[in-house]
Write a protein that holds these residues in place. Structure first.
Motif, PDB file in Angstrom:
ATOM      1  N   ASP A 149      -4.895 -11.697 -17.361  1.00 19.44           N
ATOM      2  CA  ASP A 149      -4.699 -10.765 -16.051  1.00 19.44           C
ATOM      3  C   ASP A 149      -3.538 -11.261 -15.614  1.00 19.44           C
ATOM      4  OD1 ASP A 149      -6.671  -9.102 -15.746  1.00 19.44           O
ATOM      5  OD2 ASP A 149      -7.438 -10.274 -14.648  1.00 19.44           O
ATOM      6  N   ILE A 150      -2.984 -12.791 -15.609  1.00 16.68           N
ATOM      7  CA  ILE A 150      -1.907 -13.544 -14.527  1.00 16.68           C
ATOM      8  C   ILE A 150      -1.124 -12.992 -16.220  1.00 16.68           C
ATOM      9  CG2 ILE A 150      -1.198 -16.113 -14.159  1.00 16.68           C
ATOM     10  CD1 ILE A 150      -3.670 -15.839 -13.159  1.00 16.68           C
ATOM     11  N   ALA A 151      -1.062 -13.765 -17.728  1.00 12.65           N
ATOM     12  CA  ALA A 151      -0.478 -13.950 -18.703  1.00 12.65           C
ATOM     13  C   ALA A 151       0.229 -12.427 -19.011  1.00 12.65           C
ATOM     14  CB  ALA A 151      -0.928 -14.072 -20.342  1.00 12.65           C
ATOM     15  N   GLN A 152      -0.950 -11.041 -17.899  1.00 18.41           N
ATOM     16  CA  GLN A 152       0.138  -9.805 -18.777  1.00 18.41           C
ATOM     17  C   GLN A 152       1.240  -9.595 -17.657  1.00 18.41           C
ATOM     18  OE1 GLN A 152      -2.972  -6.229 -18.189  1.00 18.41           O
ATOM     19  NE2 GLN A 152      -1.269  -4.769 -18.850  1.00 18.41           N
ATOM     20  N   ILE A 202      -0.234 -20.205 -10.501  1.00 17.15           N
ATOM     21  CA  ILE A 202      -0.512 -18.252 -10.233  1.00 17.15           C
ATOM     22  C   ILE A 202      -2.001 -17.575  -9.605  1.00 17.15           C
ATOM     23  CG2 ILE A 202       0.023 -16.383 -10.711  1.00 17.15           C
ATOM     24  CD1 ILE A 202       2.424 -18.387 -12.340  1.00 17.15           C
ATOM     25  N   ARG A 203      -1.653 -17.063  -9.033  1.00 12.97           N
ATOM     26  CA  ARG A 203      -3.006 -16.426  -8.958  1.00 12.97           C
ATOM     27  C   ARG A 203      -2.579 -14.989  -8.170  1.00 12.97           C
ATOM     28  NH1 ARG A 203      -4.747 -14.508  -3.824  1.00 12.97           N
ATOM     29  NH2 ARG A 203      -3.518 -15.895  -2.338  1.00 12.97           N
ATOM     30  N   LYS A 244      -6.847  -9.208  -6.684  1.00 14.70           N
ATOM     31  CA  LYS A 244      -8.137  -9.840  -6.750  1.00 14.70           C
ATOM     32  C   LYS A 244      -9.075 -10.473  -6.468  1.00 14.70           C
ATOM     33  CE  LYS A 244      -8.857  -8.358 -12.031  1.00 14.70           C
ATOM     34  NZ  LYS A 244      -9.022  -8.017 -12.713  1.00 14.70           N
ATOM     35  N   PRO A 245      -9.994 -10.775  -5.658  1.00 16.86           N
ATOM     36  CA  PRO A 245     -10.638 -11.712  -5.027  1.00 16.86           C
ATOM     37  C   PRO A 245     -10.836 -12.993  -5.794  1.00 16.86           C
ATOM     38  CG  PRO A 245     -12.228 -10.834  -6.015  1.00 16.86           C
ATOM     39  CD  PRO A 245     -11.689  -9.536  -6.050  1.00 16.86           C
ATOM     40  N   LEU A 246     -10.417 -14.007  -4.290  1.00 15.22           N
ATOM     41  CA  LEU A 246      -9.923 -14.997  -5.314  1.00 15.22           C
ATOM     42  C   LEU A 246     -10.805 -15.630  -6.354  1.00 15.22           C
ATOM     43  CD1 LEU A 246      -7.895 -18.080  -4.713  1.00 15.22           C
ATOM     44  CD2 LEU A 246      -9.306 -18.693  -3.087  1.00 15.22           C
ATOM     45  N   GLY A 247     -10.701 -16.569  -7.449  1.00  9.57           N
ATOM     46  CA  GLY A 247     -11.649 -17.074  -8.055  1.00  9.57           C
ATOM     47  C   GLY A 247     -12.057 -15.955  -9.404  1.00  9.57           C
TER      48      GLY A 247
END
Length: 136
Positions: free
Chosen positions: A87-90, A73-74, A78-81
């Motif tokens: 952030d993802i967990a939230q 998951i991205r 936000k910019p890639l990387g």
């Protein structure tokens, strides 16, 4: 049951079928619901749908969590990387929380629908002719 489709295709088909039901029943209500049994059968089928949706959401959430654990998951906010694991967990936690609430509400809706389908199952249409000795 056609299992040679993707989950989004199956969900889209289900959504379109409910849309068709809405359009069909929007007008000509006497024609589409000519007997109490037609109302009862429709309500029973919708009740089954409500009963099945919580499992669907459980499995949807399981798929999301698997993608999360696999690092697949991205976030496009936000910019890639630049996306942090936190952030993802939230975001995953936010989705999981919303799905849990949706499942709770669907179970409540399924219970309420059962309250409607019970009495509906005992309703029948009027006889074309009155039985001998029966009160009109």
């Amino acid at each position: 049951m056609d299992l040679n489709r993707t989950p989004p295709q199956i969900a889209d088909t289900a959504s379109e079928e409910i849309r068709a039901l809405n359009h069909l029943t929007l007008t000509n209500i006497e024609q589409v619901y000519p007997q109490p049994a037609t109302v009862s059968d429709t309500a029973t089928a919708l009740g089954l749908l409500l009963q099945r949706l919580p499992q669907t959401l459980d499995q949807l959430e399981a798929g999301l969590q698997l993608l999360d654990r696999s690092g697949k998951i991205r976030l496009d906010t936000k910019p890639l990387g630049a996306t942090l694991d936190e952030d993802i967990a939230q975001e995953v936690a936010s989705v999981s929380s919303a799905l849990a609430e949706t499942r709770r509400l669907l179970r409540r809706a399924a219970t309420s629908m059962a309250d409607a389908t019970g009495p509906l199952s005992h309703m029948g249409g009027m006889w074309d002719d009155v039985e001998e000795g029966a009160q009109p």
